[in-house]
Design a protein around this motif. Structure first.
Motif, PDB file in Angstrom:
ATOM      1  N   GLY A  83       0.796  -1.211   0.000  1.00 51.33           N
ATOM      2  CA  GLY A  83       0.000   0.000   0.000  1.00 51.33           C
ATOM      3  C   GLY A  83       0.832   1.266   0.000  1.00 51.33           C
ATOM      4  O   GLY A  83       0.284   2.371  -0.115  1.00 51.33           O
ATOM      5  N   VAL A  84       2.123   1.167   0.147  1.00 53.57           N
ATOM      6  CA  VAL A  84       2.992   2.341   0.187  1.00 53.57           C
ATOM      7  C   VAL A  84       3.194   2.881  -1.229  1.00 53.57           C
ATOM      8  O   VAL A  84       3.377   2.110  -2.178  1.00 53.57           O
ATOM      9  N   VAL A  85       3.166   4.202  -1.365  1.00 53.11           N
ATOM     10  CA  VAL A  85       3.488   4.877  -2.614  1.00 53.11           C
ATOM     11  C   VAL A  85       4.754   5.687  -2.391  1.00 53.11           C
ATOM     12  O   VAL A  85       4.795   6.526  -1.489  1.00 53.11           O
ATOM     13  N   ARG A  86       5.767   5.421  -3.187  1.00 45.67           N
ATOM     14  CA  ARG A  86       7.039   6.110  -3.014  1.00 45.67           C
ATOM     15  C   ARG A  86       7.376   6.851  -4.298  1.00 45.67           C
ATOM     16  O   ARG A  86       7.121   6.357  -5.407  1.00 45.67           O
ATOM     17  N   THR A  87       7.987   8.009  -4.163  1.00 48.56           N
ATOM     18  CA  THR A  87       8.496   8.759  -5.307  1.00 48.56           C
ATOM     19  C   THR A  87      10.017   8.787  -5.234  1.00 48.56           C
ATOM     20  O   THR A  87      10.590   8.970  -4.161  1.00 48.56           O
ATOM     21  N   PHE A  88      10.638   8.588  -6.419  1.00 48.60           N
ATOM     22  CA  PHE A  88      12.089   8.499  -6.506  1.00 48.60           C
ATOM     23  C   PHE A  88      12.599   9.557  -7.469  1.00 48.60           C
ATOM     24  O   PHE A  88      11.961   9.883  -8.482  1.00 48.60           O
ATOM     25  N   SER A  89      13.779  10.059  -7.180  1.00 46.69           N
ATOM     26  CA  SER A  89      14.468  10.974  -8.082  1.00 46.69           C
ATOM     27  C   SER A  89      15.543  10.202  -8.819  1.00 46.69           C
ATOM     28  O   SER A  89      16.449   9.638  -8.197  1.00 46.69           O
ATOM     29  N   LEU A  90      15.430  10.180 -10.160  1.00 54.67           N
ATOM     30  CA  LEU A  90      16.461   9.506 -10.951  1.00 54.67           C
ATOM     31  C   LEU A  90      17.727  10.338 -10.996  1.00 54.67           C
ATOM     32  O   LEU A  90      18.830   9.796 -11.108  1.00 54.67           O
ATOM     33  N   ALA A  91      17.584  11.658 -10.967  1.00 57.59           N
ATOM     34  CA  ALA A  91      18.764  12.511 -11.042  1.00 57.59           C
ATOM     35  C   ALA A  91      19.655  12.304  -9.831  1.00 57.59           C
ATOM     36  O   ALA A  91      20.884  12.265  -9.941  1.00 57.59           O
ATOM     37  N   ALA A  92      19.030  12.166  -8.656  1.00 59.03           N
ATOM     38  CA  ALA A  92      19.813  12.003  -7.431  1.00 59.03           C
ATOM     39  C   ALA A  92      19.889  10.560  -6.983  1.00 59.03           C
ATOM     40  O   ALA A  92      20.570  10.261  -5.996  1.00 59.03           O
ATOM     41  N   SER A  93      19.166   9.658  -7.692  1.00 64.23           N
ATOM     42  CA  SER A  93      19.109   8.245  -7.298  1.00 64.23           C
ATOM     43  C   SER A  93      18.715   8.119  -5.837  1.00 64.23           C
ATOM     44  O   SER A  93      19.365   7.419  -5.038  1.00 64.23           O
ATOM     45  N   ASP A  94      17.636   8.826  -5.470  1.00 65.41           N
ATOM     46  CA  ASP A  94      17.279   8.921  -4.061  1.00 65.41           C
ATOM     47  C   ASP A  94      15.768   8.789  -3.907  1.00 65.41           C
ATOM     48  O   ASP A  94      15.001   9.100  -4.823  1.00 65.41           O
ATOM     49  N   LEU A  95      15.343   8.347  -2.711  1.00 66.60           N
ATOM     50  CA  LEU A  95      13.931   8.303  -2.367  1.00 66.60           C
ATOM     51  C   LEU A  95      13.491   9.693  -1.920  1.00 66.60           C
ATOM     52  O   LEU A  95      14.072  10.280  -0.996  1.00 66.60           O
TER      53      LEU A  95
END
Length: 1710
Positions: free
Chosen positions: A736-748
């Motif tokens: 049920g968790v929704v996570r957003t990731f940054s590809l530029a920083a390779s970070d959550l």
């Protein structure tokens, strides 16, 4: 076989050779008593084989007519001499093919009409020659040894033609035995005779059951008592050579066949076509001979012998009734990218070690390891479980999983499926093909779960034969792997839990025996491999077998003695104090599981469970190279060249280790479980995928590489979405968790936990400011994503349906981002909300929309149509798609039976023209408007249900996921800003398939025509492709092309600017299939490169690129006028072509073509009229072009950019130009009485020309120099218009020698070394020996020609206008003004017609009723009969000093019946009619019913009457049986008859008795219609039509024809008040329909199959009209008026004629 030829025929006896009445001898041919044979034999001696021979029959016009399947020749080559034997055989399509064999030939060569086999002479048994055969192999190639033996040569003529030329044998036409050899006799038979076997032995061995008979006494060689036949004589069998080659490891005949001796120990062989191959035991002597043949015939560099096959399929579709034909002929989608998303359990090397083959679920992929280019084999409907290659990688076997597993056999080079059959076992787990490809073995489970081994015979699959079961057996033991021994097709080895077994097929039974494993009997064996290589001192089966196990053991088993030699064990690494891992060793202790083993001749490779690929020496002393992987290595394979090692891992990786560089290359990474969802980011061309393997992967769609890999160990990602503008993506998980990731920083970035169930929907708004998510518990969440740190705006509970599985596309957003829709709150309702506030706007109950249904319908998938369509699409559980109004919920329409099961995904293109649906493991593309009978196309490839399908943001591709990810080329896309009809295919939209590790790939398709391997793809011939001055291609719609015509160079004739109706690219109803003819008006307009095989010539304004082996053609179009000359670069990469002015241009056109892909790279202009000659410099850096007598300019072009470097003008015409091969900057040209030498000097960007003009010596006189060529020893030869050849010293630029070489103008000169070829207008081609010329140069101008020798001379059928020879001038191709291209072989003194055509205008074409042949006639007085299958000339009837004006082929209903009733009737300019018999190739009847030239002729419908019309308007009715003229009709008197056509009718139709309806049209625009009953002598006029017209000096022809689809309707075109087609009803007596035209027609034809009407115009235009839809399409390609067009009887092809060229078009839309 004819009765008189059965059971065999003694050829010498039957034709009474000793009397020389039915045979002929030339040179030194005598008879003498041979002591070995104790009888009289013929001795043929002489240094020149062509001058000393025996020939049967006496003349070339006669035929032996011997139909025997086999030919037996009893002969003996003379020691230290060469010999040649020629056999002329005729195929079933009447093509004569020459089969030659000689010890003079070094290698096998073949053309469409000639096969040359090298012959290796055998020696007496026990002789020094035989004993030293292997030590001096090259000495065997050539002259016969001193103790050569008498030989019985058996040739299977049927098999040779079928194998090498794909033709069917008919009969033996002639035999020519040339010096030096002794001949006893010749025999033909349908029986296979075995020498050295007595009749009693044959009965005991039951050889008759195998089709083998003992040699008859008349044919047998004498054998002294107690001796063996094979000890005294040689038996050479073409079949034996094939099977010997298979046993040794190479199929000799299939690659480069050589005739060799068949020694004792080889068992009697069966016919390979009619019988199954049987095991062959080879003695050491035979193995040595086969090894020798392999050395002689095998290619030195296999990489140069391989070609990449590119399938280029012409797309076609018509606007009206499109989908009714579309499913079968036109493809919108084509699979272009498949990423392997499951374990690659098996991967194979190709024979040349340049590519690997591996399965991806239901698709088989071939990847080139250097370029990553791929080909795909599509056809399996379930996962591919096993693959196997034969020894030379020509045959690929694949098996799929399932209840009854299916096996397919593929032609690997062509990509076509040769055979498909059920195995009758469950889930084949292993396949093995024998080295020869003749035997296939597989392992599976029967219905009771018991292991089953099945062996199939696949020997005939390449010849269209079936696959049959040889043997099968059940076994209780476990089998993991089974492999066929590469040295014996009948032997196999298997291994599994607790066992290693040897198998053998004998007498149709499969038996096995276990290997005594001793203490190792409880191991689980995983793989096995044979020791590679072989020594002549050992038997083939005397080798080591390596078997590996899960316990780390490797057993070395003596295969021959079935005992274990050694046992070793792979142990874990030892950790030393330095904490460095030691090399692996084999000792006692716990071992590491070995999953796979591969063995080469020098080392061994193992794949281990610890993730290591290890390379060992064969004694396993220590590891010398290893590579560590992320997971266990599941399979390993050493490349055939032993330079690379391929391996697969359980984590889905595929890669190889380069041993020389010690570098490792990963070919592919993949998910290890099913794909659940994907999302594409349009700006950076990236794609995110989530899988049940708990990983998220990011792929670059441009480079096809994996960029990122995220792993969630405790939860599974189930939904993913890319931010539309930023390098951010969101992922929803099963928790049920929704996570957003940054590809530029390779970070959550953020983690949201508003959901309690698995996330089922996740999407961003188009502007990226909002994000939406839903879960399986019914919760809907709205997020603000204006910043990277997103936050929740609103949460709604229990609004999304919890009853149905909607992941991963539970949410759908409108294109403008204002509306959000989903299924909920129940599965029967669809809710539409305001996307910004989540306020409910609309709720639709889909369960009540179908009033007739007995069950409630539920909603499954949703999608919005693009704005401003305003539709909402809903797929339902009843397999329907509901199209609803998104604002009101009103049902607009519904589509039923979308898929067999439920639709799992929906997507609509941005222009709302195409709908995608997924279900039943297939993807469907629909016409969204549903306007046609069949509105969809189906695409297979997935082996599991498709979870999601969608368009890419640029609309160029479609992506579908499930078991694998497929990226499909979307060929129906519309360029932005250009309006095009539906399903417009551009030329550049070729069908391709790419992998995520590849940038380009082609998919083999069984329905697609395959081009030759070396030929470029066919250019589109109907649409106009224009290019700017920079040469870049532009595809423009018809409406926009003409407004910018002045800036384009690839346009067509000016008259078409307003009226041409070109079909959109890909929608053409016609495709140019073949061109018949060669332009004899040009000069140097034929090129051939012997090294690459590139062969091209011109016919009108078309460049024909032909494969000399297959006869297939490609056509390069673009020239507006007739092409005058060609030039090819020395590296055979570029072709230059030149034509006259056209399209209103002030200068003629020169086109530069890329030979590899057949595209025009550049169009250049400089010369004002014609280009006379062109040539490339030796380094290909400069192109020189010379204008004709009017232009008189010479231009130099840089080949880097094809910019003009320099130009100069002459005061007198220049006829020819050539570059000095010894100096790239020197060239010479010839003209009136002088040679001009040029020297190019370049200073920076500037170039200067130094000129030295040298006149001819006075003794030569005032002549024109018409040709020239350089020699490689500082000499220049020039030819004159008076037949002299002058020789020049290029160092001093002086002429020092001349000689009279011919009686006419010499137009062609070619020189190489000490040989010179000259061709003149006297039709003579001469070969000169000029070895002494170099010495005569020292004598100066006083040198004479006494030392120049004429070696050979041939007389052809016209003036020589072009010639190309190989480097030795032994063979070449020559063109003449008669429109013929000849293949010339000086060594064999032969000239073979390669290309043939009419010299003058073609007047008519007619077809045989069975459409196997066609006949043409022309102004040159010839009637030519062509084979429609090969477009080759079969027979020609020539009448001198007359023009053949018309002809007709007898109908099939003629009372003669059958093949004997095939006749062609022709009308001539002297008023005569001649009837020719096609089977007998002779004239049967000549009549003279007219006093003036005939203009039209036809057979009556029953073939009993000939109707002929003359120039004076009289129509004669003649009987072909009696030759009498029955009556003459004078109704059209005074005006030439243009058309006569006959058709059948009902007897009382039109109220008149008679079974035949026929018409005649005359040039005064009158048409008469008649009803006849010829047997009752009735002929009645029922209608008379006259069409008014204004006065005009030059009138187009009056043409009329019956409508094939309505015989009561007549079609007329001709000169009149309007340009139009008139449809006249014979019943209504009036014109019922008119079709306007842009020009007056010059030819007319109506298709008998479809409602197509073809018309030709004098404006060089061909028009095809669909009378059903009234659509019209225009086609270019002719360089003159299209005065003739004729549909074939089936309507599949259309023949058109423009002066002397004939174009054959294929109907692609029917």
């Amino acid at each position: 076989l004819a009765v008189w030829q059965h059971p065999y025929l003694n050829v010498f006896k039957h034709f009474k050779v000793e009397e020389w009445k039915r045979s002929t001898k030339e040179g030194d041919v005598t008879t003498f008593m041979d002591k070995t044979l104790k009888g009289t034999v013929y001795r043929i001696r002489g240094s020149i084989p062509a001058s000393n021979y025996i020939q049967l029959p006496k003349t070339s016009t006669q035929s032996l007519g011997l139909t025997g399947h086999y030919l037996y020749l009893l002969f003996k080559p003379m020691p230290a001499k060469y010999f040649v034997v020629h056999l002329d055989v005729t195929t079933e399509d009447n093509q004569v093919v020459r089969i030659s064999f000689s010890n003079l030939f070094k290698e096998f060569k073949s053309t469409a009409t000639w096969l040359q086999f090298p012959f290796i002479c055998g020696a007496a048994k026990g002789s020094v020659y035989e004993c030293t055969a292997r030590a001096s192999k090259q000495d065997l190639v050539g002259v016969a040894p001193a103790n050569v033996r008498w030989t019985c040569l058996m040739l299977d003529l049927h098999y040779i033609l079928s194998m090498y030329l794909n033709r069917r044998y008919s009969y033996l036409k002639s035999i020519k035995l040339c010096s030096n050899l002794l001949v006893k006799n010749l025999y033909t038979s349908d029986l296979l005779f075995e020498p050295g076997v007595t009749f009693s032995e044959a009965r005991q061995a039951k050889l008759a059951f195998h089709g083998i008979s003992p040699m008859p006494r008349e044919m047998a060689f004498p054998v002294p008592k107690g001796e063996n036949w094979h000890d005294r004589y040689d038996y050479i069998s073409e079949v034996a050579v094939q099977l010997c080659g298979q046993q040794k490891g190479k199929q000799i005949i299939g690659k480069s066949p050589t005739l060799c001796c068949y020694h004792p120990g080889v068992q009697a062989l069966e016919d390979p076509i009619r019988h199954l191959p049987r095991p062959v035991t080879l003695t050491k002597a035979v193995r040595d001979r086969v090894s020798l043949i392999q050395q002689i015939t095998s290619p030195k560099d296999l990489s140069k012998c391989l070609h990449i096959l590119i399938l280029c399929v012409s797309m076609c579709a018509s606007t009206g009734g499109l989908f009714s034909q579309f499913v079968d002929s036109c493809r919108i989608l084509f699979p272009v990218l498949a990423v392997t998303l499951a374990f690659v359990l098996q991967a194979l090397w190709t024979k040349n070690s340049s590519a690997v083959v591996y399965p991806c679920h239901a698709v088989i992929i071939t990847m080139q390891i250097e370029t990553r280019e791929q080909r795909f084999f599509i056809g399996h409907t379930d996962k591919v479980s096993a693959l196997a290659f034969n020894g030379n990688s020509t045959l690929l076997a694949s098996a799929q999983m399932g209840h009854l597993s299916m096996v397919r056999l593929w032609d690997f080079q062509k990509g076509t499926c040769l055979s498909m059959f059920k195995t009758h076992v469950h889930s084949v787990s292993s396949l093995s093909l024998s080295y020869s490809g003749a035997v296939l073995c597989g392992i599976g489970k029967d219905g009771h779960g018991k292991t089953m081994v099945v062996v199939w015979n696949t020997a005939q699959v390449n010849h269209g034969g079936e696959v049959v079961v040889l043997a099968k057996a059940h076994t209780d033991v476990d089998i993991q792997t089974l492999k066929i021994a590469f040295f014996d097709d009948t032997r196999m080895v298997s291994c599994g839990r607790d066992n290693v077994r040897l198998w053998r097929v004998r007498s149709g039974v499969l038996r096995s025996c276990p290997v005594n494993l001793g203490e190792y009997h409880s191991l689980e064996f995983t793989d096995l491999a044979f020791e590679q290589g072989h020594s002549a001192e050992r038997e083939p089966e005397d080798r080591t077998l390596f078997v590996c196990s899960r316990s780390g053991h490797i057993l070395e088993i003596d295969y021959k003695n079935v005992v274990i030699r050694n046992a070793r064990r792979l142990l874990p690494s030892q950790i030393q104090h330095s904490h460095r891992r030691e090399k692996q060793t084999f000792n006692s202790g716990p071992g590491i599981a070995i999953n796979s083993i591969s063995v080469s001749s020098t080392f061994c490779a193992t794949a281990s469970e610890d993730g290591y690929l290890r390379l060992w020496p064969l004694d396993f002393s220590a590891v010398f190279l290893e590579a560590e992987h992320e997971g266990p290595v599941s399979a390993v394979s050493i490349s055939p060249d032993s330079l690379k090692v391929l391996c697969t891992t359980s984590t889905g990786n595929l890669g190889y280790l380069d041993i020389q560089s010690r570098g490792y290359s990963t070919l592919m990474r993949s998910h290890t479980d099913s794909i659940l969802a994907f999302s594409v980011e349009g700006l950076r061309k990236q794609m995110a995928t989530v899988s049940q393997d708990n990983t998220i992967r990011i792929w670059d769609l441009v480079s096809m590489h994996q960029l990122y890999d995220f792993t969630a160990s405790d939860e599974m990602p189930c939904a993913v979405a890319f931010h539309p503008a930023q390098q951010i993506f969101a992922c929803g998980f099963s928790s049920g968790v929704v996570r957003t990731f940054s590809l530029a920083a390779s970070d959550l970035l953020m983690e949201h936990k508003q959901h309690r169930g698995a996330v089922t929907g996740l999407t961003f708004s188009p502007d990226g400011n909002l994000m939406f998510s839903s879960c399986s518990h019914g919760t809907l969440v709205l997020y603000n994503c204006a910043t990277q740190k997103s936050h929740v705006i609103r949460v709604l509970g229990n609004v999304v349906s919890q009853d149905a599985e909607h992941s991963p596309n539970a949410l759908a957003l409108s294109g403008d981002g204002h509306l959000l829709t989903f299924v909920g709150p129940s599965k029967y309702t669809v809710t539409v909300m305001d996307a910004h506030s989540l306020d409910e706007l609309l709720r639709i109950d889909v369960s009540i929309l179908d009033l007739d249904s007995t069950s409630l319908d539920s909603a499954l998938r949703l999608c919005f149509a693009p704005m401003p369509v305003g539709h909402l699409l809903v797929s339902t559980s009843s397999n329907k798609i509901l199209v609803l109004d998104a604002k009101t919920g009103r049902l607009v329409r519904e589509v039923s039976r979308v898929h067999k099961l439920s639709c799992s995904s929906l997507a609509l293109s941005e222009d709302a023209r195409y709908l995608l649906t997924a279900g039943d493991r297939v993807v469907k593309v629909w016409d969204y408007q549903m306007r046609f009978d069949i509105n969809f196309q189906v695409y297979i490839g997935h082996s599991e249900p498709v979870r999601q399908v969608a368009f890419t943001p640029d609309q160029h591709h479609v992506i579908s996921i499930g078991d694998a990810i497929f990226l499909w080329d979307f060929l129906a896309r519309t360029p932005e800003g250009i309006t095009q009809p539906p399903f417009l295919f551009t030329e550049t939209s070729s069908e391709k398939l790419k992998d995520f590790t590849s940038s380009a790939n082609e998919v083999p398709r069984q329905s697609a025509p395959l081009p030759s391997l070396s030929s470029p793809p066919c250019l589109d011939i109907s649409s106009i492709h224009q290019a700017g001055h920079n040469g870049e291609k532009m595809n423009l719609p018809t409406e926009l092309k003409w407004s910018i015509m002045s800036e384009m160079v690839l346009n067509q004739c000016l008259f078409l600017l307003q009226n041409a109706l070109y079909p959109p690219a890909g929608n053409e109803s016609l495709k140019l299939k073949a061109v018949i003819g060669y332009n004899g008006n040009g000069r140097g307009n034929m090129v051939w490169n012997p090294d690459t095989g590139f062969f091209a010539y011109t016919c009108g304004c078309v460049i024909v690129v032909e494969d000399l082996h297959s006869g297939s053609q490609q056509h390069w179009l673009g020239h507006p006028e007739e092409i005058s000359t060609l030039a090819v670069s020395h590296d055979a990469q570029v072709l230059a072509s030149a034509s006259g002015q056209g399209n209103g241009e002030s200068r003629c056109q020169i086109r530069i073509w890329n030979i590899q892909d057949g595209t025009c790279q550049k169009v250049i202009f400089h010369h004002e009229t014609q280009v006379q000659a062109m040539a490339y410099s030796r380094d290909d850096r400069v192109l020189v072009t010379v204008g004709d007598y009017s232009d008189r300019t010479l231009a130099l072009w840089t080949t880097h950019t094809y910019d003009l470097m320099s130009s100069t003008h002459f005061s007198e015409p220049v006829h020819e130009v050539a570059f000095n091969p010894l100096s790239a900057g020197e060239l010479a040209c010839v003209g009136r009485g002088a040679v001009t030498f040029w020297l190019m000097e370049q200073r920076g960007a500037d170039i200067s020309l130094k000129v030295h003009k040298v006149p001819l010596p006075d003794m030569v006189g005032l002549v024109e120099l018409t040709s020239l060529c350089y020699s490689t020893n500082d000499l220049l030869y020039s030819g004159t218009n008076t037949g002299q050849i002058c020789v020049w010293d290029t160092q001093t630029n002086r002429c020092f020698m001349t000689w009279e070489a011919d009686e006419g103008e010499i137009g062609v000169l070619l020189c190489c070394g000490n040989r010179l070829v000259s061709g003149s207008n006297t039709k003579r081609l001469r070969l000169w020996s000029v070895a002494a010329v170099q010495e005569l140069r020292l004598k100066g101008s006083g040198a004479r020609s006494s030392s120049v020798l004429l070696e050979h001379e041939m007389t052809l059928d016209g003036t020589i206008v072009g010639a190309t020879f190989d480097d030795s001038l032994d063979m070449g191709i020559v063109g003449t003004t008669a429109g013929t291209l000849w293949y010339i072989n000086w060594t064999e003194s032969t000239s073979i017609r390669l290309i043939s055509g009419h010299k003058n205008k073609v007047n008519e074409v007619a077809f045989s009723p069975d459409e196997s042949h066609c006949a043409t006639c022309g102004e040159d007085g010839s009637v030519r009969v062509w084979s429609l299958a090969s477009m080759e000339l079969v027979v020609q009837f020539q009448v001198l000093n007359q023009s053949c004006q018309c002809l007709a082929w007898s109908p099939s209903s003629i009372s003669h019946g059958g093949a004997e009733g095939q006749h062609v009737v022709a009308g001539y300019s002297d008023g005569t009619i001649r009837v020719f018999s096609i089977p007998r190739t002779e004239m049967e009847l000549k009549m003279h019913p007219h006093s003036v030239a005939l203009t039209a002729i036809a057979y009556s419908a029953d073939g009993e009457i000939i109707l002929s019309g003359g120039k004076d308007g009289l129509i004669a009715v003649s009987c072909p049986r009696t030759g009498m003229t029955i009556r003459v009709l004078i109704d059209h008197k005074g005006s030439p008859i243009t058309i006569i056509q006959c058709t059948r009718k009902q007897f009382h139709d039109f109220g008149v008795e008679g079974g035949e309806l026929w018409l005649a049209a005359s040039s005064d625009r009158r048409v008469s219609v008649w009803v006849s009953a010829w047997l009752k002598d009735k002929c009645e006029l029922i209608d008379w039509l006259s069409f008014p017209a204004p006065t005009f000096s030059s009138l187009p022809p009056s043409l009329a024809a019956f409508c094939p689809w309505d015989n009561s309707t007549l079609v007329y075109v001709g000169f009149g008040m309007q340009k139009e087609i008139l449809f006249y009803s014979l019943r209504q007596k009036q014109v019922v329909e008119k079709i306007p035209l842009s020009h007056f027609a010059s030819s007319l034809s109506l298709s008998p199959a479809a409602r197509f009407l073809a018309m030709g115009f004098s404006e060089r235009l061909l028009r095809l009209i669909d009378c059903t839809t009234r659509t019209e399409q225009d086609f270019m390609g002719h360089d003159d008026s299209v005065h003739l067009c004729r549909f074939t009887p089936s309507g599949k092809c259309l023949f058109t004629a423009s002066y002397n060229e004939i174009l054959v078009w294929e109907i692609t839309s029917r």
